[in-house]
Design an enzyme around this catalytic site. Structure first.
Site, PDB file in Angstrom:
ATOM      1  N   TYR A 180       0.772  -1.361   0.037  1.00  0.00           N
ATOM      2  CA  TYR A 180       0.051  -0.010  -0.058  1.00  0.00           C
ATOM      3  C   TYR A 180       0.901   1.169  -0.099  1.00  0.00           C
ATOM      4  CZ  TYR A 180      -4.491  -2.419   0.597  1.00  0.00           C
ATOM      5  OH  TYR A 180      -5.499  -3.258   0.414  1.00  0.00           O
ATOM      6  N   HIS A 294      -6.428 -11.209  -8.174  1.00  0.00           N
ATOM      7  CA  HIS A 294      -6.665 -10.000  -7.227  1.00  0.00           C
ATOM      8  C   HIS A 294      -8.103  -9.621  -7.034  1.00  0.00           C
ATOM      9  CE1 HIS A 294      -5.439  -6.862  -4.263  1.00  0.00           C
ATOM     10  NE2 HIS A 294      -6.404  -5.965  -4.952  1.00  0.00           N
ATOM     11  N   HIS A 304     -16.436  -2.981  -4.199  1.00  0.00           N
ATOM     12  CA  HIS A 304     -15.839  -3.646  -5.526  1.00  0.00           C
ATOM     13  C   HIS A 304     -16.901  -4.327  -6.303  1.00  0.00           C
ATOM     14  CE1 HIS A 304     -12.133  -1.846  -4.409  1.00  0.00           C
ATOM     15  NE2 HIS A 304     -12.177  -2.530  -3.361  1.00  0.00           N
ATOM     16  N   VAL A 334     -11.236  -7.090  -1.705  1.00  0.00           N
ATOM     17  CA  VAL A 334     -12.291  -6.773  -0.789  1.00  0.00           C
ATOM     18  C   VAL A 334     -11.786  -7.295   0.421  1.00  0.00           C
ATOM     19  CG1 VAL A 334     -14.624  -7.635  -0.119  1.00  0.00           C
ATOM     20  CG2 VAL A 334     -14.071  -7.449  -2.423  1.00  0.00           C
TER      21      VAL A 334
END
Length: 431
Positions: A180, A294, A304, A334
């Site tokens: 991230y 993913h 999503h 998610v």
């Protein structure tokens, strides 16, 4: 510093507008603080940091690390006794630039052949540096995989890593969204230091997520620059032309690591590679077939929904995985946990794969805690909690999947199911 912060802010702006392949925003719980692991001022510039290992063929291991000293040799010395290094190997050194950031020297060395289920001691770079150890996976069943997606580097991430350290796993499977960093490059370094204690001891096999894209329009237009430079995977060994999709096999399990954020439509290089790779799988050698993506193909969370990376990839590739009798598909993206029954084309099918969302590793964006109501009949268990998954393949026919909620001080099974490999089910051989 001000310029770097501006660029990071610009990147976030495009991210939350859905610039990355139509990512849909949703209301998240309050984020958890990032755990930043700075480099020590006392570190020797030639000392290895961010050490992690990955499988590279049936009996080899890739050792990856970074130094801030330009000129440290890409050399690994290793053996089966502490401080007694019987063998040595050399590899490659590279670096990358990202706008105003320049990485340290990134070293990659492949060592082997190695014995299965054996502890090795190794030293990276300059002679006399710190000693690390790793254990090779077994050559036969049983084998245990830890599974965690959307890991990040927060207090919840640390909880996941703590649980992982007690799970005695052989290989980690990570279906995307690692650090991230989102264009803030020093966060890649911090993540490498955070996971080093575990990633230097057991192979970490990863694929990319949307947070690895790191495109800043007009400023940095190349995708996956940092990810590809820092996390080299054995794509060439599996005949792939890209680090974004590859396969490997270990102890009777063939694992497909697919790329949700690179072209996947019929006729693309990834699709053609997947066809060829599946055609080469020998289920007598690897009776279990597992895939990682993913963006999930099945998802009853409100987060999503209706993203092309999910439904487009499912449309293109679901038939290939079904025809090959893939047993399990792990996904991230998610930020919650959900397990589906065996499913194909949106309906329960005893010969389809089990789909599992495990994007609850601990990211800074928080949990996705809103679900569609009513719960679809193909969704068996769902919970918005951070946690860790374990996939224990006992033999050619049976495996135990379990999910452990991080709220528990120790590894406590919150959801589990015994799975039977499809290749041992006569009813599925004519499908």
């Amino acid at each position: 510093m001000a310029i770097r912060r501006f660029l990071v802010a610009l990147m976030f702006w495009f991210l939350y507008l859905g610039y990355y392949g139509g990512v849909v925003s949703y209301n998240r719980p309050p984020p958890r603080p990032t755990v930043s692991i700075p480099s020590s001022d006392q570190d020797d510039p030639s000392s290895p940091q961010q050490v992690h290992i990955s499988l590279s063929g049936l009996d080899k291991m890739r050792i990856s690390w970074i130094t801030t000293d330009f000129g440290t040799p890409a050399t690994v010395r290793y053996g089966t006794s502490s401080k007694e290094y019987t063998w040595n190997a050399s590899g490659t050194t590279d670096s990358y630039t990202y706008v105003l950031y320049k990485s340290g020297e990134i070293h990659n060395v492949v060592i082997g052949p190695l014995k299965p289920d054996t502890v090795y001691y190794y030293n990276c770079g300059s002679d006399g540096g710190p000693e690390f150890t790793f254990k090779t996976p077994p050559a036969q069943f049983p084998i245990k995989f830890a599974v965690s997606g959307d890991l990040g580097q927060t207090e919840w991430t640390q909880s996941t890593l703590d649980h992982m350290s007690h799970s005695n796993y052989d290989v980690l499977l990570l279906p995307g969204d690692l650090a991230y960093a989102d264009a803030d490059q020093p966060l890649w370094d911090s993540f490498g230091r955070l996971v080093e204690p575990l990633a230097s001891q057991r192979p970490w096999m990863v694929t990319q997520g949307n947070h690895e894209l790191e495109i800043i329009p007009l400023v940095h237009t190349h995708s996956f620059t940092s990810y590809n430079a820092r996390w080299s995977m054995p794509y060439q060994e599996s005949g792939s032309d890209s680090n974004l999709y590859y396969s490997f096999q270990v102890a009777g399990v063939h694992v497909l690591m697919l790329g949700s954020y690179t072209d996947f439509e019929v006729g693309t290089p990834q699709y053609s590679w997947l066809q060829a790779d599946l055609a080469k799988v020998d289920r007598k050698v690897t009776p279990w077939l597992v895939a990682l993506i993913h963006a999930p193909w099945y998802n009853s969370n409100t987060a999503h929904q209706d993203e092309y990376e999910s439904y487009g990839m499912k449309t293109a590739m679901e038939g290939l995985l079904f025809g090959a009798h893939v047993d399990v598909v792990f996904a991230g993206h998610v930020h919650a946990y959900e397990r589906f029954t065996r499913v194909y084309r949106d309906e329960a099918n005893p010969c389809g794969p089990v789909h599992i969302i495990i994007g609850d590793g601990g990211n800074r964006e928080g949990l996705a805690n809103k679900y569609l109501d009513p719960q679809p009949n193909v969704s068996v268990f769902r919970e918005a909690s951070f946690g860790l998954g374990e996939f224990q393949v006992m033999n050619e026919s049976h495996a135990l999947w379990s999910w452990h909620r991080n709220d528990d001080a120790e590894l406590v099974i919150t959801d589990s199911v015994w799975l039977t490999s499809l290749i041992t089910d006569p009813a599925c051989q004519t499908v």
